[in-house]
Design an enzyme around this catalytic site. Structure first.
Site, PDB file in Angstrom:
ATOM      1  CB  CYS A 166      -0.937   0.098   1.192  1.00  0.00           C
ATOM      2  SG  CYS A 166      -2.027  -1.303   1.354  1.00  0.00           S
ATOM      3  NE  ARG A 193       4.776   1.671  -0.160  1.00  0.00           N
ATOM      4  CZ  ARG A 193       5.873   1.598   0.552  1.00  0.00           C
ATOM      5  NH1 ARG A 193       7.011   1.986   0.030  1.00  0.00           N
ATOM      6  NH2 ARG A 193       5.866   1.160   1.787  1.00  0.00           N
ATOM      7  CD1 TRP A 225      -0.311  -6.509  -2.975  1.00  0.00           C
ATOM      8  CD2 TRP A 225      -0.546  -7.051  -0.816  1.00  0.00           C
ATOM      9  NE1 TRP A 225      -0.026  -7.845  -2.847  1.00  0.00           N
ATOM     10  CE2 TRP A 225      -0.161  -8.211  -1.535  1.00  0.00           C
ATOM     11  CE3 TRP A 225      -0.739  -7.156   0.553  1.00  0.00           C
ATOM     12  CZ2 TRP A 225       0.017  -9.450  -0.924  1.00  0.00           C
ATOM     13  CZ3 TRP A 225      -0.564  -8.388   1.157  1.00  0.00           C
ATOM     14  CH2 TRP A 225      -0.189  -9.518   0.416  1.00  0.00           C
ATOM     15  CG  ASN A 266       1.470   0.941   4.179  1.00  0.00           C
ATOM     16  OD1 ASN A 266       1.285  -0.267   4.144  1.00  0.00           O
ATOM     17  ND2 ASN A 266       2.665   1.488   4.030  1.00  0.00           N
ATOM     18  N   GLY A 267      -0.626  -0.880   6.273  1.00  0.00           N
ATOM     19  CA  GLY A 267      -0.205  -1.720   7.398  1.00  0.00           C
ATOM     20  C   GLY A 267      -1.332  -2.638   7.834  1.00  0.00           C
ATOM     21  CD  GLU A 277      16.369 -14.312  -7.971  1.00  0.00           C
ATOM     22  OE1 GLU A 277      15.820 -14.745  -6.943  1.00  0.00           O
ATOM     23  OE2 GLU A 277      16.049 -13.226  -8.489  1.00  0.00           O
ATOM     24  CE  LYS A 305      13.065 -12.277 -10.081  1.00  0.00           C
ATOM     25  NZ  LYS A 305      13.794 -11.911  -8.934  1.00  0.00           N
ATOM     26  CD  GLU A 331       9.071 -12.047  -8.745  1.00  0.00           C
ATOM     27  OE1 GLU A 331       8.442 -11.474  -7.859  1.00  0.00           O
ATOM     28  OE2 GLU A 331      10.313 -11.994  -8.830  1.00  0.00           O
ATOM     29  CG  HIS A 374      16.797 -38.361  -3.754  1.00  0.00           C
ATOM     30  ND1 HIS A 374      17.128 -39.632  -3.335  1.00  0.00           N
ATOM     31  CD2 HIS A 374      17.972 -37.783  -4.119  1.00  0.00           C
ATOM     32  CE1 HIS A 374      18.438 -39.798  -3.417  1.00  0.00           C
ATOM     33  NE2 HIS A 374      18.974 -38.681  -3.903  1.00  0.00           N
ATOM     34  CE  LYS A 422      11.395  -3.655  -6.129  1.00  0.00           C
ATOM     35  NZ  LYS A 422      12.020  -4.824  -6.767  1.00  0.00           N
TER      36      LYS A 422
HETATM   37  O1  M6R Z   1      12.967  -5.577  -0.300  1.00  0.00           O
HETATM   38  P1  M6R Z   1      13.412  -6.965  -0.005  1.00  0.00           P
HETATM   39  O2  M6R Z   1      14.655  -7.346  -0.686  1.00  0.00           O
HETATM   40  O3  M6R Z   1      13.490  -7.254   1.476  1.00  0.00           O
HETATM   41  O4  M6R Z   1      12.253  -7.890  -0.573  1.00  0.00           O
HETATM   42  C1  M6R Z   1      12.278  -9.277  -0.385  1.00  0.00           C
HETATM   43  C2  M6R Z   1      11.331  -9.976  -1.325  1.00  0.00           C
HETATM   44  O5  M6R Z   1      10.021  -9.543  -1.110  1.00  0.00           O
HETATM   45  C3  M6R Z   1      11.700  -9.714  -2.798  1.00  0.00           C
HETATM   46  O6  M6R Z   1      13.011 -10.081  -3.065  1.00  0.00           O
HETATM   47  C4  M6R Z   1      10.750 -10.501  -3.719  1.00  0.00           C
HETATM   48  O7  M6R Z   1      10.969 -11.865  -3.573  1.00  0.00           O
HETATM   49  C5  M6R Z   1      10.940 -10.066  -5.175  1.00  0.00           C
HETATM   50  N1  M6R Z   1       9.675  -9.694  -5.736  1.00  0.00           N
HETATM   51  C6  M6R Z   1      11.462 -11.136  -6.042  1.00  0.00           C
HETATM   52  O8  M6R Z   1      11.651 -10.691  -7.343  1.00  0.00           O
END
Ligand code: M6R
Length: 601
Positions: free
Chosen positions: A2, A27, A73, A99-100, A478, A482, A485, A501, A596
């Protein structure tokens, strides 16, 4: 999660709020709204969906010089117009954005608001109804606001306007980020981060938890909850407005992938002294020398960078390292060593799960270092030390340049510690990173090849497996994150040897398997794993490193020092994910259900 904006000044506020919200959309983006106040009263505009839809919904004819806005959000209640902020009190006098997460909202509702009919399913509405209730008892808005804030448990950044007073915006925060921006010509602003308001001011005042701020056109007063006034200097946000624009790029993600060589060079420059040696805070060096075990705490992509960091620190500095997912660590803390040092890795510096660990371990008296892209962020402020990533604002939800910056800084930290401990190293990270930067550049120039891989392997698939061994396994995780998501293809990263396994049961005719082969010691065995899946029908894509490549490998990345291979092998994976998402017409920069900055636990 948010985003909040507020403006009080002399200009028409609608456009300022909308522009600010556009910058905060990373956000959260499931619904949005603004409220502006003029002589006719409060005008409220809310939509389900993006800021673009809100822009269409706002009545151009309404003009006002103060107001608040929000992009959401969803935490409590589905994305809908009713649940979108701003929320209003029963009489409509008070309007609020939040926000929160208010943890005690049901108790507050049951104790204070039994006779109030709530219009939404949100925890937020309870706050604004409570302000009105307490105002009816106390007869003073500031007091009612302060009392309300003192009753809230949980995380919040809030901004409130009173229909009967167009001269004040009331704001408060706890655990969630909020800044007040200072204008020179009779205006002030409120914002979840500096980026959203950098177009109107670069001067900001940081707010601390459990502070209340009265924002007026010609001044800002910070108070503690007991009403004591607090004086605080402002700071100038070193942000270039062009850093937060896409420029000629179609998406922020692509821009940020392309920025990686520049970021690595910037890190080299920032962490180098005049003798071309590593420049690092002496206190951080001491803390690294003193500790008997490092605990890396992070989430998502930052956690994946932490896994690579563990290898670097253990191999180079010979300090044992554990890497933990923040949200698990809080509730299931392992036995700690005698002299632990905590390293928090976070692009945003605002991740609530990590912050909750930080609060816990500070209470236990342990030292903490934050590695972040946002030096003034909560995790940075609250830790003992900070290392800055120097990556520039990362706007796309999918993290790319922050990941490589985190690994680069961890490599520098590892080498610095090794040297401080008197180890003789045959590895100059600054020189090696310069080689990495050039290799990254050549990879970024090969986008067509990545687009082909995305088309050939991922056009119609529902799932995809990533394989690796050693450090390649971490990069595989990783790469899978990517892809899932942003393209919504189910993707998992596996250790090559672990497949047989269980997971190999999922391999069918044409299942895409992307394997990484950048490590000499496991080059033979990862290729054997690839043969195993190919024998079962998989469509295998091998990404290897120069010197280890074999005929028919799908793509070969330039040779860099083996310890730094994730910095180059991740780039094809980022680009493949980008093009897969693009081909599937997904919203690359704002994938569904995500935000984000994850500021709720
Ligand atoms: O701001 P941060 O690095 O603490 O965020 C952690 C995760 O939320 C962030 O890396 C998230 O997994 C990304 N969207 C991945 O691309």
């Amino acid at each position: 999660m948010c985003g909040i904006v507020g403006y009080i000044g002399t200009e028409d506020t609608k456009e300022i709020l909308l522009r600010g919200l556009e910058k905060l959309e990373y956000r959260g983006y499931d619904s949005a709204g603004i409220s502006v106040l003029n002589e006719d009263g409060v005008h409220l505009f809310k939509v389900k969906g993006r800021i673009a839809a809100l822009r269409d919904a706002v009545d151009e004819k309404v003009s006002s010089t103060m107001g608040i806005g929000h992009t959401r959000w969803a935490t409590h209640g589905a994305p809908s117009v009713d649940n979108a902020h701003p929320h209003q009190s029963a009489s409509g006098r008070f309007t609020l954005v939040h926000n929160g997460v208010i943890e005690n909202y049901t108790q507050l509702r049951d104790e204070y608001l039994k006779d109030v009919e709530l219009k939404s399913e949100t925890d937020t509405e309870v706050i604004v109804q409570l302000v009105e209730k307490l105002y009816e008892q106390q007869g003073d808005v500031t007091e009612a606001f302060r009392t309300t804030v003192s009753l809230l448990h949980g995380s919040y950044a809030i901004a409130l306007i009173d229909e009967q007073n167009a001269e004040k915006i009331y704001v408060a925060k706890n655990k969630s980020p909020l800044l007040v921006g200072l204008g020179d010509n009779g205006f002030n602003v409120v914002s979840s981060d500096a980026m959203a308001m950098i177009q109107v001011t670069d001067r900001f005042v940081e707010l601390m938890d459990q502070e209340v701020v009265i924002v007026q056109r010609d001044g800002v007063q910070i108070q503690k909850l007991d009403g004591t006034v607090v004086e605080r200097d402002s700071y100038v946000a070193e942000l270039d407005a062009s850093d937060i624009e896409k420029g000629t790029y179609p998406h922020f993600m692509l821009k940020e992938i392309d920025e990686q060589p520049f970021v690595i060079r910037k890190i080299v420059q920032e962490y180098k002294n005049e003798h071309d040696n590593i420049k690092l805070d002496a206190d951080i060096r001491k803390a690294m020398q003193k500790t008997d075990r490092v605990y890396i705490i992070a989430a998502g992509t930052s956690y994946h960078a932490g896994l690579v960091g563990k290898q670097l620190i253990e191999k180079l500095a010979k300090v044992p390292v554990e890497v933990h997912v923040a949200s698990e660590f809080s509730y299931n803390m392992p036995l700690l060593s005698e002299k632990p040092l905590f390293i928090f890795i976070s692009q945003s510096g605002e991740t609530a799960d990590s912050r909750s660990v930080l609060v816990q371990i500070k209470e236990m008296g342990h030292p903490a270092l934050t590695i972040t892209n946002v030096p003034g962020s909560t995790l940075s402020r609250e830790a003992d030390y900070t290392l800055h990533l120097h990556a520039g604002p990362e706007i796309a939800v999918a993290s790319t340049k922050a990941y490589t910056a985190q690994i680069a800084v961890l490599a520098i930290l590892a080498v610095d510690t090794a040297k401080a401990k008197g180890f003789d190293l045959d590895f100059d990270p600054l020189q090696e990173l310069a080689i990495v930067a050039s290799s990254m550049e050549s990879l970024c120039d090969q986008k067509e090849e990545m687009e082909d891989i995305a088309r050939n392997y991922l056009a119609t698939t529902r799932n995809c497996f990533y394989l690796g061994r050693g450090v390649d396994y971490f990069v595989a995780q990783e790469g899978a994150l990517k892809l899932k998501e942003i393209s919504y293809i189910q993707a998992e990263g596996f250790a090559g040897g672990e497949l047989k396994h269980g997971t190999i049961a999922l391999i069918e005719e044409n299942t895409p398997v992307i394997a990484l082969a950048t490590q000499e010691s496991v080059n033979y065995s990862i290729r054997a794993n690839v043969q195993e899946v190919v024998a079962r029908g998989a469509n295998a894509c091998i990404i290897s490193m120069e010197g280890l490549d074999q005929e028919n490998d799908t793509f070969v990345v330039p040779k860099v020092h083996e310890l730094l291979s994730p910095l180059v092998s991740v780039i094809p994976l980022q680009l493949i994910a980008y093009y897969a998402a693009l081909h599937r017409e997904c919203d690359v920069d704002k994938p569904r259900n995500l935000a984000k900055s994850v500021t709720v636990e």
